[in-house]
Design a protein around this motif. Structure first.
Motif, PDB file in Angstrom:
ATOM      1  N   VAL A   1       3.332  16.310   4.270  1.00 22.75           N
ATOM      2  CA  VAL A   1       3.843  15.256   3.405  1.00 22.75           C
ATOM      3  C   VAL A   1       3.641  13.939   4.132  1.00 22.75           C
ATOM      4  CG1 VAL A   1       5.894  14.304   2.288  1.00 22.75           C
ATOM      5  CG2 VAL A   1       5.559  16.783   2.349  1.00 22.75           C
ATOM      6  N   ARG A   2       3.013  13.009   3.487  1.00 22.00           N
ATOM      7  CA  ARG A   2       2.809  11.672   4.033  1.00 22.00           C
ATOM      8  C   ARG A   2       3.564  10.704   3.137  1.00 22.00           C
ATOM      9  NH1 ARG A   2       1.525  13.689   8.472  1.00 22.00           N
ATOM     10  NH2 ARG A   2      -0.566  14.475   8.728  1.00 22.00           N
ATOM     11  N   SER A   3       3.943   9.553   3.677  1.00 20.18           N
ATOM     12  CA  SER A   3       4.719   8.627   2.851  1.00 20.18           C
ATOM     13  C   SER A   3       4.240   7.194   3.016  1.00 20.18           C
ATOM     14  CB  SER A   3       6.202   8.719   3.207  1.00 20.18           C
ATOM     15  OG  SER A   3       6.419   8.271   4.531  1.00 20.18           O
ATOM     16  N   ALA A   4       4.580   6.421   2.033  1.00 26.01           N
ATOM     17  CA  ALA A   4       4.355   4.981   2.033  1.00 26.01           C
ATOM     18  C   ALA A   4       5.518   4.370   1.271  1.00 26.01           C
ATOM     19  CB  ALA A   4       3.034   4.638   1.363  1.00 26.01           C
ATOM     20  N   SER A   5       5.716   3.077   1.459  1.00 23.29           N
ATOM     21  CA  SER A   5       6.803   2.416   0.742  1.00 23.29           C
ATOM     22  C   SER A   5       6.320   1.065   0.237  1.00 23.29           C
ATOM     23  CB  SER A   5       8.026   2.232   1.656  1.00 23.29           C
ATOM     24  OG  SER A   5       7.685   1.419   2.761  1.00 23.29           O
ATOM     25  N   ALA A   6       6.960   0.616  -0.820  1.00 24.17           N
ATOM     26  CA  ALA A   6       6.650  -0.688  -1.394  1.00 24.17           C
ATOM     27  C   ALA A   6       7.950  -1.408  -1.716  1.00 24.17           C
ATOM     28  CB  ALA A   6       5.813  -0.522  -2.662  1.00 24.17           C
ATOM     29  N   ARG A   7       7.935  -2.702  -1.489  1.00 22.88           N
ATOM     30  CA  ARG A   7       9.080  -3.556  -1.811  1.00 22.88           C
ATOM     31  C   ARG A   7       8.543  -4.728  -2.617  1.00 22.88           C
ATOM     32  NH1 ARG A   7       9.885  -4.941   2.890  1.00 22.88           N
ATOM     33  NH2 ARG A   7       9.315  -7.123   2.932  1.00 22.88           N
ATOM     34  N   TYR A   8       9.256  -5.128  -3.653  1.00 23.32           N
ATOM     35  CA  TYR A   8       8.848  -6.254  -4.493  1.00 23.32           C
ATOM     36  C   TYR A   8      10.018  -7.212  -4.599  1.00 23.32           C
ATOM     37  CZ  TYR A   8       5.208  -7.991  -7.631  1.00 23.32           C
ATOM     38  OH  TYR A   8       4.171  -8.710  -8.176  1.00 23.32           O
ATOM     39  N   GLU A   9       9.816  -8.444  -4.191  1.00 19.68           N
ATOM     40  CA  GLU A   9      10.858  -9.457  -4.223  1.00 19.68           C
ATOM     41  C   GLU A   9      10.513 -10.467  -5.299  1.00 19.68           C
ATOM     42  OE1 GLU A   9      10.521 -10.740  -0.200  1.00 19.68           O
ATOM     43  OE2 GLU A   9      11.637  -9.024   0.567  1.00 19.68           O
ATOM     44  N   GLY A  10      11.425 -10.661  -6.259  1.00 16.89           N
ATOM     45  CA  GLY A  10      11.115 -11.449  -7.441  1.00 16.89           C
ATOM     46  C   GLY A  10      10.481 -10.535  -8.466  1.00 16.89           C
ATOM     47  N   LEU A  11      10.318 -11.034  -9.658  1.00 22.95           N
ATOM     48  CA  LEU A  11       9.799 -10.187 -10.734  1.00 22.95           C
ATOM     49  C   LEU A  11       8.574 -10.818 -11.380  1.00 22.95           C
ATOM     50  CD1 LEU A  11      13.189  -9.176 -12.385  1.00 22.95           C
ATOM     51  CD2 LEU A  11      11.868  -7.927 -10.659  1.00 22.95           C
ATOM     52  N   GLY A  12       7.740  -9.972 -11.963  1.00 22.35           N
ATOM     53  CA  GLY A  12       6.571 -10.449 -12.683  1.00 22.35           C
ATOM     54  C   GLY A  12       5.574 -11.166 -11.795  1.00 22.35           C
ATOM     55  N   LYS A  13       4.844 -12.138 -12.398  1.00 24.16           N
ATOM     56  CA  LYS A  13       3.790 -12.854 -11.681  1.00 24.16           C
ATOM     57  C   LYS A  13       4.292 -13.579 -10.446  1.00 24.16           C
ATOM     58  CE  LYS A  13       0.608 -13.740 -15.474  1.00 24.16           C
ATOM     59  NZ  LYS A  13      -0.096 -14.786 -16.242  1.00 24.16           N
ATOM     60  N   SER A  14       5.529 -14.041 -10.477  1.00 22.04           N
ATOM     61  CA  SER A  14       6.035 -14.810  -9.327  1.00 22.04           C
ATOM     62  C   SER A  14       6.539 -13.909  -8.200  1.00 22.04           C
ATOM     63  CB  SER A  14       7.145 -15.760  -9.766  1.00 22.04           C
ATOM     64  OG  SER A  14       8.260 -15.023 -10.226  1.00 22.04           O
ATOM     65  N   GLY A  15       6.658 -12.617  -8.449  1.00 24.19           N
ATOM     66  CA  GLY A  15       7.119 -11.697  -7.415  1.00 24.19           C
ATOM     67  C   GLY A  15       6.080 -11.485  -6.337  1.00 24.19           C
ATOM     68  N   LYS A  16       6.559 -11.091  -5.183  1.00 24.69           N
ATOM     69  CA  LYS A  16       5.679 -10.800  -4.042  1.00 24.69           C
ATOM     70  C   LYS A  16       6.013  -9.407  -3.527  1.00 24.69           C
ATOM     71  CE  LYS A  16       3.947 -14.949  -4.005  1.00 24.69           C
ATOM     72  NZ  LYS A  16       2.738 -15.161  -4.754  1.00 24.69           N
ATOM     73  N   GLY A  17       4.991  -8.611  -3.328  1.00 28.06           N
ATOM     74  CA  GLY A  17       5.187  -7.254  -2.852  1.00 28.06           C
ATOM     75  C   GLY A  17       4.712  -7.081  -1.426  1.00 28.06           C
ATOM     76  N   HIS A  18       5.223  -6.019  -0.799  1.00 28.37           N
ATOM     77  CA  HIS A  18       4.817  -5.630   0.548  1.00 28.37           C
ATOM     78  C   HIS A  18       4.724  -4.113   0.558  1.00 28.37           C
ATOM     79  CE1 HIS A  18       5.586  -9.682   2.014  1.00 28.37           C
ATOM     80  NE2 HIS A  18       6.638  -9.655   1.215  1.00 28.37           N
ATOM     81  N   VAL A  19       3.653  -3.600   1.144  1.00 22.03           N
ATOM     82  CA  VAL A  19       3.436  -2.161   1.195  1.00 22.03           C
ATOM     83  C   VAL A  19       3.249  -1.738   2.652  1.00 22.03           C
ATOM     84  CG1 VAL A  19       0.937  -2.377   0.768  1.00 22.03           C
ATOM     85  CG2 VAL A  19       2.102  -0.242   0.207  1.00 22.03           C
ATOM     86  N   SER A  20       3.833  -0.590   2.992  1.00 24.15           N
ATOM     87  CA  SER A  20       3.738  -0.045   4.347  1.00 24.15           C
ATOM     88  C   SER A  20       3.449   1.443   4.267  1.00 24.15           C
ATOM     89  CB  SER A  20       5.064  -0.250   5.101  1.00 24.15           C
ATOM     90  OG  SER A  20       5.367  -1.619   5.223  1.00 24.15           O
ATOM     91  N   THR A  21       2.799   1.959   5.310  1.00 24.12           N
ATOM     92  CA  THR A  21       2.518   3.384   5.372  1.00 24.12           C
ATOM     93  C   THR A  21       3.230   4.008   6.565  1.00 24.12           C
ATOM     94  OG1 THR A  21       0.510   3.001   6.666  1.00 24.12           O
ATOM     95  CG2 THR A  21       0.255   3.193   4.269  1.00 24.12           C
TER      96      THR A  21
END
Length: 143
Positions: free
Chosen positions: A3-23
């Motif tokens: 089992v491998r994992s990754a995570s994502a976080r999104y701050e703000g919503l829609g077009k103005s939101g910014k996401g971050h992804v980690s493995t």
């Protein structure tokens, strides 16, 4: 098996939101993604690029092992995957993953190579995932 994992976080919503992804491995660590990296080619990654990387690497590894199993001990495999995201009603759908392979495998016939490559394309785990049932479990935190 694994089992491998990754995570994502999104701050703000829609077009103005910014996401971050980690493995899990740390290869990606808080890498930016969002509307601008997905649709406007700003620096950062996006889901389709990550799927393309996963598909290219999975297929290439599957082909490498299949060629070794068939008795070949030397060669170079170079694969590019192009994942297409198309508009679908009010949303979007990933409609295609096109694998482009350049290979150098001494001593193999064109027919044998084509057969092994087609089998690797059909049987690599990411190819199977792209045609798999998707399930979802979730927990909603209330404010």
């Amino acid at each position: 098996m694994s089992v491998r994992s990754a995570s994502a976080r999104y701050e703000g919503l829609g077009k103005s939101g910014k996401g971050h992804v980690s493995t899990q491995s740390g290869v990606l660590s808080d890498n930016a993604y969002g509307f601008n990296t997905r649709f406007e080619n700003e620096p950062g990654t996006n889901p389709e690029e990550l799927i393309a990387a996963a598909h290219a690497s999975c297929f290439t590894m599957a082909l490498s092992f299949a060629l070794a199993e068939a008795g070949h001990s030397d060669g170079t495999l170079d694969t590019k995957a192009k994942v297409t995201l198309d508009k679908d009603g009010d949303g979007f759908t990933i409609t295609k993953s096109a694998l482009e392979l350049t290979a150098d495998v001494p001593g193999i016939s064109a027919d044998e190579f084509a057969k092994i490559a087609e089998e690797a394309k059909a049987n690599c785990p990411v190819s199977k995932l792209l045609n798999a049932e998707i399930t979802l479990t979730h927990t909603l935190k209330t404010a």
